[in-house]
Scaffold this active site. Sequence first.
Site, PDB file in Angstrom:
ATOM      1  N   GLN A   1      33.489  35.232  13.141  1.00  0.00           N
ATOM      2  CA  GLN A   1      32.929  35.123  11.830  1.00  0.00           C
ATOM      3  C   GLN A   1      33.144  33.603  11.388  1.00  0.00           C
ATOM      4  O   GLN A   1      32.067  33.341  10.886  1.00  0.00           O
ATOM      5  CB  GLN A   1      33.563  35.995  10.688  1.00  0.00           C
TER       6      GLN A   1
ATOM      7  N   GLU B   1      50.117  31.043   9.434  1.00  0.00           N
ATOM      8  CA  GLU B   1      51.275  31.672   8.502  1.00  0.00           C
ATOM      9  C   GLU B   1      50.594  33.030   8.281  1.00  0.00           C
ATOM     10  O   GLU B   1      49.539  33.390   8.343  1.00  0.00           O
ATOM     11  CB  GLU B   1      51.408  30.807   7.323  1.00  0.00           C
ATOM     12  N   PRO B   2      51.746  34.050   7.659  1.00  0.00           N
ATOM     13  CA  PRO B   2      51.370  35.195   7.287  1.00  0.00           C
ATOM     14  C   PRO B   2      50.040  35.446   6.405  1.00  0.00           C
ATOM     15  O   PRO B   2      49.262  36.026   6.575  1.00  0.00           O
ATOM     16  CB  PRO B   2      52.682  35.877   6.734  1.00  0.00           C
ATOM     17  N   GLY B   3      50.085  34.370   5.500  1.00  0.00           N
ATOM     18  CA  GLY B   3      49.054  34.280   4.602  1.00  0.00           C
ATOM     19  C   GLY B   3      47.804  33.462   4.886  1.00  0.00           C
ATOM     20  O   GLY B   3      46.931  33.210   3.969  1.00  0.00           O
ATOM     21  N   ALA B   4      47.870  32.807   5.866  1.00  0.00           N
ATOM     22  CA  ALA B   4      47.115  31.529   6.206  1.00  0.00           C
ATOM     23  C   ALA B   4      46.698  31.466   7.584  1.00  0.00           C
ATOM     24  O   ALA B   4      47.352  30.915   8.358  1.00  0.00           O
ATOM     25  CB  ALA B   4      47.501  30.235   5.770  1.00  0.00           C
TER      26      ALA B   4
ATOM     27  N   ARG C   1      37.143  24.995  21.672  1.00  0.00           N
ATOM     28  CA  ARG C   1      36.386  26.131  21.640  1.00  0.00           C
ATOM     29  C   ARG C   1      35.641  26.367  22.863  1.00  0.00           C
ATOM     30  O   ARG C   1      35.760  27.574  23.440  1.00  0.00           O
ATOM     31  CB  ARG C   1      35.486  26.164  20.423  1.00  0.00           C
TER      32      ARG C   1
ATOM     33  N   GLU D   1      41.573  30.464  17.991  1.00  0.00           N
ATOM     34  CA  GLU D   1      40.938  29.232  17.364  1.00  0.00           C
ATOM     35  C   GLU D   1      39.603  29.345  16.781  1.00  0.00           C
ATOM     36  O   GLU D   1      38.492  28.736  17.244  1.00  0.00           O
ATOM     37  CB  GLU D   1      40.858  28.213  18.701  1.00  0.00           C
ATOM     38  N   GLY D   2      39.670  30.131  15.802  1.00  0.00           N
ATOM     39  CA  GLY D   2      38.411  30.391  15.076  1.00  0.00           C
ATOM     40  C   GLY D   2      37.792  31.750  15.400  1.00  0.00           C
ATOM     41  O   GLY D   2      37.292  31.904  16.440  1.00  0.00           O
TER      42      GLY D   2
HETATM   43  C1  LIG Z   1      46.620  35.473  21.094  1.00  0.00           C
HETATM   44  C2  LIG Z   1      46.682  34.426  19.962  1.00  0.00           C
HETATM   45  C3  LIG Z   1      47.610  33.236  20.063  1.00  0.00           C
HETATM   46  C4  LIG Z   1      47.349  32.277  18.664  1.00  0.00           C
HETATM   47  N1  LIG Z   1      48.320  31.278  19.026  1.00  0.00           N
HETATM   48  C5  LIG Z   1      48.405  30.345  17.829  1.00  0.00           C
HETATM   49  C6  LIG Z   1      49.029  29.324  18.116  1.00  0.00           C
HETATM   50  O1  LIG Z   1      49.571  28.910  19.053  1.00  0.00           O
HETATM   51  N2  LIG Z   1      49.386  28.638  16.745  1.00  0.00           N
HETATM   52  C7  LIG Z   1      48.629  28.742  15.637  1.00  0.00           C
HETATM   53  O2  LIG Z   1      48.967  28.295  14.949  1.00  0.00           O
HETATM   54  N3  LIG Z   1      48.061  30.030  15.417  1.00  0.00           N
HETATM   55  C8  LIG Z   1      47.751  30.803  16.572  1.00  0.00           C
HETATM   56  N4  LIG Z   1      47.247  32.084  16.501  1.00  0.00           N
HETATM   57  C9  LIG Z   1      46.654  32.444  15.260  1.00  0.00           C
HETATM   58  C10 LIG Z   1      45.184  32.545  14.879  1.00  0.00           C
HETATM   59  O3  LIG Z   1      44.838  31.197  15.031  1.00  0.00           O
HETATM   60  C11 LIG Z   1      44.832  33.131  13.822  1.00  0.00           C
HETATM   61  O4  LIG Z   1      45.131  34.507  14.158  1.00  0.00           O
HETATM   62  C12 LIG Z   1      43.323  32.958  13.459  1.00  0.00           C
HETATM   63  O5  LIG Z   1      43.247  31.914  12.908  1.00  0.00           O
HETATM   64  C13 LIG Z   1      42.817  34.265  12.518  1.00  0.00           C
HETATM   65  O6  LIG Z   1      43.680  34.259  11.442  1.00  0.00           O
HETATM   66  P1  LIG Z   1      44.187  35.711  10.862  1.00  0.00           P
HETATM   67  O7  LIG Z   1      44.789  36.374  12.038  1.00  0.00           O
HETATM   68  O8  LIG Z   1      45.128  35.319   9.722  1.00  0.00           O
HETATM   69  O9  LIG Z   1      42.990  36.449  10.153  1.00  0.00           O
HETATM   70  P2  LIG Z   1      42.223  36.090   8.748  1.00  0.00           P
HETATM   71  O10 LIG Z   1      42.063  34.510   8.497  1.00  0.00           O
HETATM   72  O11 LIG Z   1      43.185  36.749   7.699  1.00  0.00           O
HETATM   73  O12 LIG Z   1      40.915  36.828   8.989  1.00  0.00           O
HETATM   74  C14 LIG Z   1      40.591  38.261   8.974  1.00  0.00           C
HETATM   75  C15 LIG Z   1      39.248  38.483   9.148  1.00  0.00           C
HETATM   76  O13 LIG Z   1      38.441  37.857   8.043  1.00  0.00           O
HETATM   77  C16 LIG Z   1      37.363  37.055   8.549  1.00  0.00           C
HETATM   78  N5  LIG Z   1      37.234  35.902   7.756  1.00  0.00           N
HETATM   79  C17 LIG Z   1      38.373  34.902   7.224  1.00  0.00           C
HETATM   80  N6  LIG Z   1      37.779  33.941   6.652  1.00  0.00           N
HETATM   81  C18 LIG Z   1      36.201  34.381   6.583  1.00  0.00           C
HETATM   82  C19 LIG Z   1      35.211  33.586   5.980  1.00  0.00           C
HETATM   83  N7  LIG Z   1      35.343  32.495   5.388  1.00  0.00           N
HETATM   84  N8  LIG Z   1      33.778  33.997   6.387  1.00  0.00           N
HETATM   85  C20 LIG Z   1      33.755  35.202   6.823  1.00  0.00           C
HETATM   86  N9  LIG Z   1      34.773  35.954   7.502  1.00  0.00           N
HETATM   87  C21 LIG Z   1      35.943  35.441   7.480  1.00  0.00           C
HETATM   88  C22 LIG Z   1      37.837  36.845   9.736  1.00  0.00           C
HETATM   89  O14 LIG Z   1      36.963  36.264  10.756  1.00  0.00           O
HETATM   90  C23 LIG Z   1      38.684  37.946  10.415  1.00  0.00           C
HETATM   91  O15 LIG Z   1      37.872  38.689  10.869  1.00  0.00           O
HETATM   92  C24 LIG Z   1      46.782  32.841  17.582  1.00  0.00           C
HETATM   93  C25 LIG Z   1      46.466  34.283  17.561  1.00  0.00           C
HETATM   94  C26 LIG Z   1      46.309  35.006  18.742  1.00  0.00           C
HETATM   95  C27 LIG Z   1      45.765  36.201  18.473  1.00  0.00           C
END
Ligand SMILES: Cc1cc2nc3c(=O)[nH]c(=O)nc-3n(C[C@H](O)[C@H](O)[C@H](O)COP(=O)(O)OP(=O)(O)OC[C@H]3O[C@@H](n4cnc5c(N)ncnc54)[C@H](O)[C@@H]3O)c2cc1C
Length: 395
Positions: free
Chosen positions: A380, A140-143, A261, A376-377
Site C-alpha cells: 500500500q 516500533e510497536p506503534g510505528a 526497494r 521496507e514499505g
Molecule cells: C521480515 C521483516 C523484517 C523487518 N526488518 C526490520 C528492520 O530490520 N528494522 C526495522 O526498523 N523494521 C523492520 N521491519 C518492520 C517493517 O519495516 C514494518 O513491519 C513495516 O514498516 C510495516 O509496519 P507495520 O508492520 O507496523 O504495519 P502498519 O504500518 O501498522 O500497517 C498496517 C497496514 O496498514 C497499511 N497502511 C499503513 N499506512 C498506510 C497509508 N498511509 N496508506 C495506505 N495503507 C496504509 C499497511 O500497508 C498495512 O497493510 C521488518 C519487518 C519484517 C516483516
Amino acid sequence: MDFTIDKATQARLERVHELGKNYIRPLGLECDRLGRPLPPEHDYFKMLHKMGMGRTRWRPKKPGEPEKKKDTNKPGNTRSTLLVSEEMSYWDRGVAVSGPSPGLGEGPLIAMGTEEQKERFLGPFINPDRPRWAAFAMTEPGAGSDVAGIRTRCVKDGKHWILNGNKSFSGASSRADWILVWATIDPALGRDGHRAFIVEKGTPGLGNFHIEKKTGIKGYESTSFVMSDCRVPEENLVGGEEYYTGGKGFKGAMKTFNSTRPMIAAMAVGMARAAVDEAMRFARDNDLLGDVRVRDRLERMHRKVKMCRLLTFKAAWLADHQMPNIVEASMCKALAPQVGMEAASLGMELLGLVGGRGDHLIEKLYRDMKAMDIVEGTGQIQRVVMARQLVGFPN
Ligand SMILES: Cc1cc2nc3c(=O)[nH]c(=O)nc-3n(C[C@H](O)[C@H](O)[C@H](O)COP(=O)(O)OP(=O)(O)OC[C@H]3O[C@@H](n4cnc5c(N)ncnc54)[C@H](O)[C@@H]3O)c2cc1C
C-alpha cells in the site's frame, strides 16, 4: 537497456548457485522446521566469513584525499547486485540475508555519519576478525509504515543521551555489535525531531531481546528489544548535532529505503521463480501437465515473474545511469511480492492435500512470501508513493 550478463557476474551467480543448493536451501528448510534462525556461532557463518563475505563497502579516506566525485558517465552495476540477491533468495530468502554483515545500519551510517564514526563502527567490517553483524531499528510497536510517528525518546544529559523506548522487528539486533537506533527529541516535531544513534552491544539499559516468531522467513532473526534509561555517549549521535537541521535526519533514513526497494523486489522475484519451478516439478511428476488449464496457469505465472524481473532491471538501470527511479523502484517493490504470493498460491492449489501437510517447499514459500510485501514499505505504501508521483496524491 542491455540484458547481457557480464562474465564476472555470471561467475558470481554460478558460485551462489552452488552455495544455494548445498547450504542455503537445506539450512532454510532446517530453520523453518525448527522455527528459529541459525545461531551466530554456526559453522555456515564461519564459512561465509572465510569466503570474505559480510564486509562493508565503506573505505576510509586517505589523509589529504579530496572528496570523490561520482563519474556520471560510467554506469554502475546495480543489476549485478540484484541478480545475485535474486539467486540467493531463490534458495532461501531468510538464510540468504542472515549472513554476517553491517546490514541495514550501513547505508544511513555512510550517508549521515562523520568520518570518525564510520572508522569506529564500519572499520571493524573492512576485514572482520570474526563473523560480525550490525542492525537497524526504526520500527516500533506503534510505528511501522508511519516512521514519522516513532515514540522512542532521546534526552540530552551532559555528555550523554538517554534513550527510552521499544523497538520491534529489527533484523539481527540480538547478535549485532551495534544497532543504528532512531529516536525523537519530541514526538510533536514529527520528522524534524528524529535523531539516529549508534547503540553498542552491552550498553547499560539496552536489553530484553526477544526473537519474533514470524509466519515465515525463519532463517532470519527479527527481534524486539527495549531501551530503558539507556546511556549513549554523545559521540554516538550519527552525524553529530549539526547534521539535524531542517529534517535532514529523517531524509537520511528515507534515502536508504529508496535505494533498497528494487533489491527487495529482486528477492521476491527469486522466491517467485522457486515457487513456479517447484509447482512445475510437482505438476510434471504427478501427470498434471496434460490438463490444459494447469499448463495455462503455469505459463501465465511464468510470464508474470519475467515481467517483474524486467521491472526490477529497469529500476536498476535508471539508478545505474543516475536517473530518478522513484516510481520504478516502488512499482517493482509493489508488484513482485504480489506476483510471488500468487505463484506460491497457485503452487498450493496444485499440491492439494500435499500442501496441507505443511512440509513442502511451496507451503514454506507461501508463508515466506508475505514478509516481502511488508518489509521496507508495504505494498500500500508503495502505491501511495507512486500516486504522489503520478497523479499528485497529497502528502
Ligand atoms: C521480515 C521483516 C523484517 C523487518 N526488518 C526490520 C528492520 O530490520 N528494522 C526495522 O526498523 N523494521 C523492520 N521491519 C518492520 C517493517 O519495516 C514494518 O513491519 C513495516 O514498516 C510495516 O509496519 P507495520 O508492520 O507496523 O504495519 P502498519 O504500518 O501498522 O500497517 C498496517 C497496514 O496498514 C497499511 N497502511 C499503513 N499506512 C498506510 C497509508 N498511509 N496508506 C495506505 N495503507 C496504509 C499497511 O500497508 C498495512 O497493510 C521488518 C519487518 C519484517 C516483516
